[in-house]
Design a protein around this motif. Sequence first.
Motif, short mmCIF file in Angstrom:
data_model
loop_
_atom_site.label_atom_id
_atom_site.label_comp_id
_atom_site.label_asym_id
_atom_site.label_seq_id
_atom_site.Cartn_x
_atom_site.Cartn_y
_atom_site.Cartn_z
N ALA A 89 -5.69 -0.91 -4.96
CA ALA A 89 -6.97 -1.54 -5.31
C ALA A 89 -7.79 -1.84 -4.07
CB ALA A 89 -6.72 -2.82 -6.11
N ALA A 90 -7.13 -2.30 -3.02
CA ALA A 90 -7.85 -2.57 -1.76
C ALA A 90 -8.42 -1.28 -1.19
CB ALA A 90 -6.92 -3.23 -0.75
N ALA A 91 -7.67 -0.19 -1.26
CA ALA A 91 -8.18 1.10 -0.78
C ALA A 91 -9.38 1.54 -1.60
CB ALA A 91 -7.07 2.15 -0.83
N ALA A 92 -9.32 1.33 -2.91
CA ALA A 92 -10.45 1.71 -3.77
C ALA A 92 -11.69 0.88 -3.43
CB ALA A 92 -10.09 1.53 -5.24
N LEU A 93 -11.50 -0.41 -3.17
CA LEU A 93 -12.63 -1.25 -2.79
C LEU A 93 -13.21 -0.84 -1.44
CD1 LEU A 93 -11.39 -4.77 -3.96
CD2 LEU A 93 -13.18 -3.35 -4.98
N ALA A 94 -12.36 -0.28 -0.59
CA ALA A 94 -12.82 0.19 0.72
C ALA A 94 -13.46 1.58 0.63
CB ALA A 94 -11.66 0.21 1.70
N GLY A 95 -13.48 2.14 -0.59
CA GLY A 95 -14.14 3.42 -0.77
C GLY A 95 -13.22 4.63 -0.75
N ASN A 96 -11.92 4.42 -0.75
CA ASN A 96 -10.98 5.53 -0.75
C ASN A 96 -10.43 5.71 -2.16
OD1 ASN A 96 -8.81 7.32 -0.41
ND2 ASN A 96 -8.54 6.65 1.69
N PRO A 97 -10.78 6.80 -2.84
CA PRO A 97 -10.33 6.99 -4.23
C PRO A 97 -8.86 7.35 -4.37
CG PRO A 97 -11.54 8.91 -3.49
CD PRO A 97 -11.63 7.90 -2.39
N GLU A 98 -8.18 7.65 -3.28
CA GLU A 98 -6.77 8.05 -3.35
C GLU A 98 -5.84 6.85 -3.58
OE1 GLU A 98 -5.83 11.22 -3.35
OE2 GLU A 98 -7.91 11.81 -3.08
N GLY A 99 -6.28 5.65 -3.23
CA GLY A 99 -5.43 4.47 -3.34
C GLY A 99 -4.89 4.21 -4.73
N PRO A 100 -5.73 4.15 -5.77
CA PRO A 100 -5.20 3.90 -7.11
C PRO A 100 -4.27 5.01 -7.60
CG PRO A 100 -7.55 3.44 -7.05
CD PRO A 100 -7.19 4.08 -5.73
N ALA A 101 -4.55 6.25 -7.25
CA ALA A 101 -3.67 7.35 -7.67
C ALA A 101 -2.31 7.22 -6.99
CB ALA A 101 -4.31 8.69 -7.33
N MET A 102 -2.31 6.82 -5.72
CA MET A 102 -1.04 6.61 -5.02
C MET A 102 -0.27 5.45 -5.64
SD MET A 102 -2.17 7.15 -1.05
CE MET A 102 -0.57 6.67 -0.40
N ALA A 103 -0.98 4.38 -5.98
CA ALA A 103 -0.32 3.22 -6.60
C ALA A 103 0.29 3.61 -7.94
CB ALA A 103 -1.32 2.09 -6.77
N ARG A 104 -0.44 4.40 -8.72
CA ARG A 104 0.08 4.84 -10.02
C ARG A 104 1.31 5.72 -9.82
NH1 ARG A 104 -4.17 7.85 -12.88
NH2 ARG A 104 -3.47 9.52 -11.55
N ALA A 105 1.31 6.57 -8.80
CA ALA A 105 2.48 7.42 -8.52
C ALA A 105 3.69 6.57 -8.11
CB ALA A 105 2.14 8.42 -7.43
N VAL A 106 3.46 5.51 -7.36
CA VAL A 106 4.56 4.62 -6.97
C VAL A 106 5.11 3.90 -8.19
CG1 VAL A 106 5.15 2.53 -5.67
CG2 VAL A 106 3.82 4.33 -4.58
N VAL A 107 4.24 3.39 -9.05
CA VAL A 107 4.68 2.68 -10.25
C VAL A 107 5.49 3.62 -11.14
CG1 VAL A 107 3.87 1.60 -12.40
CG2 VAL A 107 2.86 0.95 -10.20
N ALA A 108 4.98 4.83 -11.37
CA ALA A 108 5.69 5.80 -12.22
C ALA A 108 6.99 6.26 -11.57
CB ALA A 108 4.79 7.01 -12.50
N GLY A 109 6.95 6.54 -10.28
CA GLY A 109 8.15 7.00 -9.59
C GLY A 109 9.24 5.94 -9.55
N LEU A 110 8.85 4.71 -9.33
CA LEU A 110 9.82 3.62 -9.32
C LEU A 110 10.42 3.43 -10.71
CD1 LEU A 110 11.22 1.36 -7.81
CD2 LEU A 110 9.24 -0.08 -8.22
N GLY A 111 9.57 3.50 -11.74
CA GLY A 111 10.09 3.40 -13.11
C GLY A 111 11.03 4.54 -13.44
N GLY A 112 10.66 5.75 -13.04
CA GLY A 112 11.54 6.90 -13.27
C GLY A 112 12.87 6.75 -12.56
N TYR A 113 12.82 6.24 -11.34
CA TYR A 113 14.06 6.00 -10.58
C TYR A 113 14.95 4.99 -11.29
CZ TYR A 113 17.13 3.83 -7.18
OH TYR A 113 18.22 3.29 -6.56
#
Length: 190
Positions: A89-113
């Motif tokens: 979210a902080a990356a998105a507020l700073a103008g980087n659109p990759e931050g939320p996608a990375m966060a979603r990948a971490v949440v999904a990957g951690l859940g899968g693990y």
Amino acid sequence: MVVPGLAVLVVAWAVGLVAEDQVFPFPTVFGTRAPVPVSLLAATVGLMLITYGLDRSRTPVERTANRALWLWDVSWSAVAAAVSVATGAAAALAGNPEGPAMARAVVAGLGGYLVARSVVRVDLAALAPLGLLIANSVLWDIRVLPDAGPWLFSASDDAVSWGVSVLLLVLGLGCLATQDQRLHWPAAPP
């Protein structure tokens, strides 16, 4: 061992945020190449810290403890997911659109693990985050999905993909909380 893991996580997030709009052409089943964002690859590598920490928690000391040490594992996992979402979210507020996608990948990957950890050995379960990313990549087919890719590659504000990721994490945390911590250890000698 936490310091090297934190260094890996920080480097992975830095690489992912710097590699904005960079893609890795990943081969698929149907012939076209899936444009896998480098940021998702970096986020998946960043999960090494979390999986390593949880793998190390299955020691004989924890196995014979009188306290519910699984609660530490659940807390560690939930905090790691929350910090990833906050960083995204902080990356998105700073103008980087990759931050939320990375966060979603971490949440999904951690859940899968965590789900995989309840079924297979913990060292094999550590491959689950990478397996999720590869499955999303391999099943990519531009002809079948012209407007949207697999759920990990969808837009970072897509509510359905976030819902799937959070559901996977909640299932994983539930597996971790209800699992007998002695399942994967051999019986103690007589």
